[in-house]
Design an enzyme around this catalytic site. Structure first.
Site, PDB file in Angstrom:
ATOM      1  N   GLY A  63       0.839  -1.246  -0.066  1.00 25.52           N
ATOM      2  CA  GLY A  63      -0.045  -0.032  -0.118  1.00 25.52           C
ATOM      3  C   GLY A  63       1.021   1.385  -0.005  1.00 25.52           C
ATOM      4  O   GLY A  63       1.865   1.235  -0.986  1.00 25.52           O
ATOM      5  N   GLU A  64       0.694   2.206   0.974  1.00 26.29           N
ATOM      6  CA  GLU A  64       1.447   3.332   1.184  1.00 26.29           C
ATOM      7  C   GLU A  64       2.236   3.330   2.492  1.00 26.29           C
ATOM      8  O   GLU A  64       1.365   3.411   3.617  1.00 26.29           O
ATOM      9  CB  GLU A  64       0.657   4.557   0.829  1.00 26.29           C
ATOM     10  CG  GLU A  64       1.243   5.637   0.872  1.00 26.29           C
ATOM     11  CD  GLU A  64       2.331   5.781  -0.506  1.00 26.29           C
ATOM     12  OE1 GLU A  64       3.584   6.176  -0.052  1.00 26.29           O
ATOM     13  OE2 GLU A  64       2.054   5.433  -1.540  1.00 26.29           O
ATOM     14  N   SER A  65       3.431   3.245   2.604  1.00 31.59           N
ATOM     15  CA  SER A  65       4.078   2.807   3.836  1.00 31.59           C
ATOM     16  C   SER A  65       4.011   3.993   4.616  1.00 31.59           C
ATOM     17  O   SER A  65       3.824   3.984   6.182  1.00 31.59           O
ATOM     18  CB  SER A  65       5.761   2.584   3.724  1.00 31.59           C
ATOM     19  OG  SER A  65       6.406   3.238   2.739  1.00 31.59           O
ATOM     20  N   CYS A  95       6.099  -5.506   0.070  1.00 29.46           N
ATOM     21  CA  CYS A  95       6.201  -3.845  -0.526  1.00 29.46           C
ATOM     22  C   CYS A  95       6.042  -3.001   0.495  1.00 29.46           C
ATOM     23  O   CYS A  95       7.139  -2.728   0.952  1.00 29.46           O
ATOM     24  CB  CYS A  95       4.966  -3.950  -1.665  1.00 29.46           C
ATOM     25  SG  CYS A  95       5.513  -2.783  -2.977  1.00 29.46           S
ATOM     26  N   ARG A 126      13.052   2.932  -1.031  1.00 29.03           N
ATOM     27  CA  ARG A 126      11.644   3.135  -1.330  1.00 29.03           C
ATOM     28  C   ARG A 126      11.452   3.324  -2.964  1.00 29.03           C
ATOM     29  O   ARG A 126      12.143   4.177  -3.571  1.00 29.03           O
ATOM     30  CB  ARG A 126      10.732   4.302  -0.694  1.00 29.03           C
ATOM     31  CG  ARG A 126       9.702   3.942  -0.176  1.00 29.03           C
ATOM     32  CD  ARG A 126       9.201   4.743   0.794  1.00 29.03           C
ATOM     33  NE  ARG A 126       7.738   5.158   0.451  1.00 29.03           N
ATOM     34  CZ  ARG A 126       7.208   6.138   1.412  1.00 29.03           C
ATOM     35  NH1 ARG A 126       7.774   6.655   2.234  1.00 29.03           N
ATOM     36  NH2 ARG A 126       5.885   6.408   0.976  1.00 29.03           N
ATOM     37  N   ILE A 153       5.350  -3.451  -7.891  1.00 30.79           N
ATOM     38  CA  ILE A 153       4.440  -2.237  -8.072  1.00 30.79           C
ATOM     39  C   ILE A 153       5.119  -1.196  -7.075  1.00 30.79           C
ATOM     40  O   ILE A 153       4.999  -1.196  -5.991  1.00 30.79           O
ATOM     41  CB  ILE A 153       3.216  -2.649  -7.621  1.00 30.79           C
ATOM     42  CG1 ILE A 153       2.380  -3.827  -8.367  1.00 30.79           C
ATOM     43  CG2 ILE A 153       2.456  -1.327  -7.742  1.00 30.79           C
ATOM     44  CD1 ILE A 153       0.875  -4.230  -7.698  1.00 30.79           C
ATOM     45  N   ARG A 154       5.869  -0.289  -7.770  1.00 30.76           N
ATOM     46  CA  ARG A 154       6.506   0.717  -6.959  1.00 30.76           C
ATOM     47  C   ARG A 154       7.330   0.049  -5.839  1.00 30.76           C
ATOM     48  O   ARG A 154       7.232   0.461  -4.659  1.00 30.76           O
ATOM     49  CB  ARG A 154       5.645   1.770  -6.518  1.00 30.76           C
ATOM     50  CG  ARG A 154       4.809   2.750  -7.533  1.00 30.76           C
ATOM     51  CD  ARG A 154       4.257   3.662  -7.055  1.00 30.76           C
ATOM     52  NE  ARG A 154       3.135   3.495  -6.084  1.00 30.76           N
ATOM     53  CZ  ARG A 154       3.123   4.061  -4.804  1.00 30.76           C
ATOM     54  NH1 ARG A 154       3.824   4.939  -4.390  1.00 30.76           N
ATOM     55  NH2 ARG A 154       2.144   3.491  -3.997  1.00 30.76           N
ATOM     56  N   HIS A 189       4.769  -8.554  -4.702  1.00 32.60           N
ATOM     57  CA  HIS A 189       3.591  -8.933  -4.168  1.00 32.60           C
ATOM     58  C   HIS A 189       3.203 -10.469  -4.469  1.00 32.60           C
ATOM     59  O   HIS A 189       2.468 -10.571  -5.507  1.00 32.60           O
ATOM     60  CB  HIS A 189       2.499  -8.124  -4.812  1.00 32.60           C
ATOM     61  CG  HIS A 189       2.566  -6.518  -4.420  1.00 32.60           C
ATOM     62  ND1 HIS A 189       1.758  -5.982  -3.542  1.00 32.60           N
ATOM     63  CD2 HIS A 189       3.164  -5.602  -4.878  1.00 32.60           C
ATOM     64  CE1 HIS A 189       1.904  -4.629  -3.560  1.00 32.60           C
ATOM     65  NE2 HIS A 189       2.945  -4.587  -4.150  1.00 32.60           N
ATOM     66  N   GLU A 191       0.756 -11.960  -3.214  1.00 32.03           N
ATOM     67  CA  GLU A 191      -0.654 -12.269  -3.189  1.00 32.03           C
ATOM     68  C   GLU A 191      -1.260 -12.113  -4.386  1.00 32.03           C
ATOM     69  O   GLU A 191      -2.433 -12.291  -4.457  1.00 32.03           O
ATOM     70  CB  GLU A 191      -1.052 -11.415  -2.034  1.00 32.03           C
ATOM     71  CG  GLU A 191      -1.394  -9.862  -2.277  1.00 32.03           C
ATOM     72  CD  GLU A 191       0.030  -9.183  -2.238  1.00 32.03           C
ATOM     73  OE1 GLU A 191       1.222  -9.612  -2.208  1.00 32.03           O
ATOM     74  OE2 GLU A 191       0.145  -7.985  -2.305  1.00 32.03           O
TER      75      GLU A 191
HETATM   76  N1  GLN Z   1       6.098   2.545  -3.032  1.00 31.88           N
HETATM   77  C1  GLN Z   1       5.092   2.311  -1.778  1.00 31.88           C
HETATM   78  C2  GLN Z   1       5.602   2.651  -0.344  1.00 31.88           C
HETATM   79  O1  GLN Z   1       6.735   2.865  -0.202  1.00 31.88           O
HETATM   80  C3  GLN Z   1       4.774   0.816  -1.816  1.00 31.88           C
HETATM   81  C4  GLN Z   1       4.152   0.128  -3.224  1.00 31.88           C
HETATM   82  C5  GLN Z   1       3.364  -1.179  -2.560  1.00 31.88           C
HETATM   83  O2  GLN Z   1       3.140  -1.363  -1.770  1.00 31.88           O
HETATM   84  N2  GLN Z   1       2.791  -1.564  -3.841  1.00 31.88           N
HETATM   85  O3  GLN Z   1       4.949   2.844   0.391  1.00 31.88           O
END
Ligand code: GLN
Length: 206
Positions: A63-65, A95, A126, A153-154, A189, A191
């Site tokens: 998600g978004e850390s 992630c 990150r 993903i990112r 990921h 999952e």
């Molecule tokens: N780039 C996001 C972060 O650092 C992580 C992206 C993800 O969990 N898919 O929060």
């Protein structure tokens, strides 16, 4: 509340921290792995401390850390999570979850004042694999599993590991999976694939 491992319990209860991010995907992946392993298991959505009762291990999703980190403090989950990790409960971070498990971050982590859980002896970079539109799928080489389809993903890069933390998965020679005793951190990921080998490996840590 009881956080010690209950290896004699007949149903394995694994919690997924569900404050933000791809929570349901982890719940379904865990269910598929329970089924494939033929074990009685329950995947539980965790939002508040009481949800952690009788939970034997956890997943910290992607998600978004920065957001997840803030919410962990707001909902009073941060200290309990650290206590569980210290007590030996298996914890998987994927992630953003991988970023949060790290002891050290990069400039972005510090600029956004993201409070890391600092449970694993590793430093992360990150968004090292590029922005959302550069998301990709590629094979990751995992110790004991071989080639595994990694969805990035990112994704963060695991830049450095030390102490008891060991890299057990690489992509083009770069560290993308690390383990430190009961803790497992993946920059990709697992999952989001149908391949349950990764979750079966995680469940083998209980
Ligand atoms: N780039 C996001 C972060 O650092 C992580 C992206 C993800 O969990 N898919 O929060």
């Amino acid at each position: 509340m009881q956080f010690a491992l209950h290896l004699t319990m007949d149903t394995l209860r694994v919690g997924v921290i569900g404050l933000q991010g791809d929570v349901f995907e982890h719940i379904s992946a865990l269910r598929r792995a329970f089924e494939d392993l033929g074990i009685k298991g329950e995947a539980v959505w965790v939002r508040r401390p009481p949800d952690l009762e009788r939970i034997e291990g956890l997943v910290l999703p992607g998600g978004e850390s920065t957001t997840i980190s803030k919410l962990l403090s707001t909902f009073g989950l941060r200290d309990i999570l650290k206590e569980m990790a210290g007590g030996g409960a298996p914890i998987l971070g994927t992630c953003a979850g991988c970023v949060l498990l790290a002891r050290e971050g990069d400039a972005l982590v510090y600029k956004t004042r993201t409070e890391l859980l600092a449970l694993m002896d590793m430093s992360v970079d990150r968004n090292a694999f590029g922005p959302q539109r550069e998301s990709f799928e590629a094979n990751v080489d995992i110790e004991g599993l071989g080639s595994y389809p990694g969805v990035f993903i990112r994704a963060p890069l695991i830049k450095r590991v030390w102490g008891d933390c060991k890299a057990i998965g690489t992509f083009h020679g770069k560290m993308v999976l690390a383990r430190q005793k009961n803790l497992l951190a993946a920059s990709f990921h697992p999952e989001l694939t149908d391949d349950t080998r990764f979750y079966r490996m995680f469940l083998g840590m209980f």
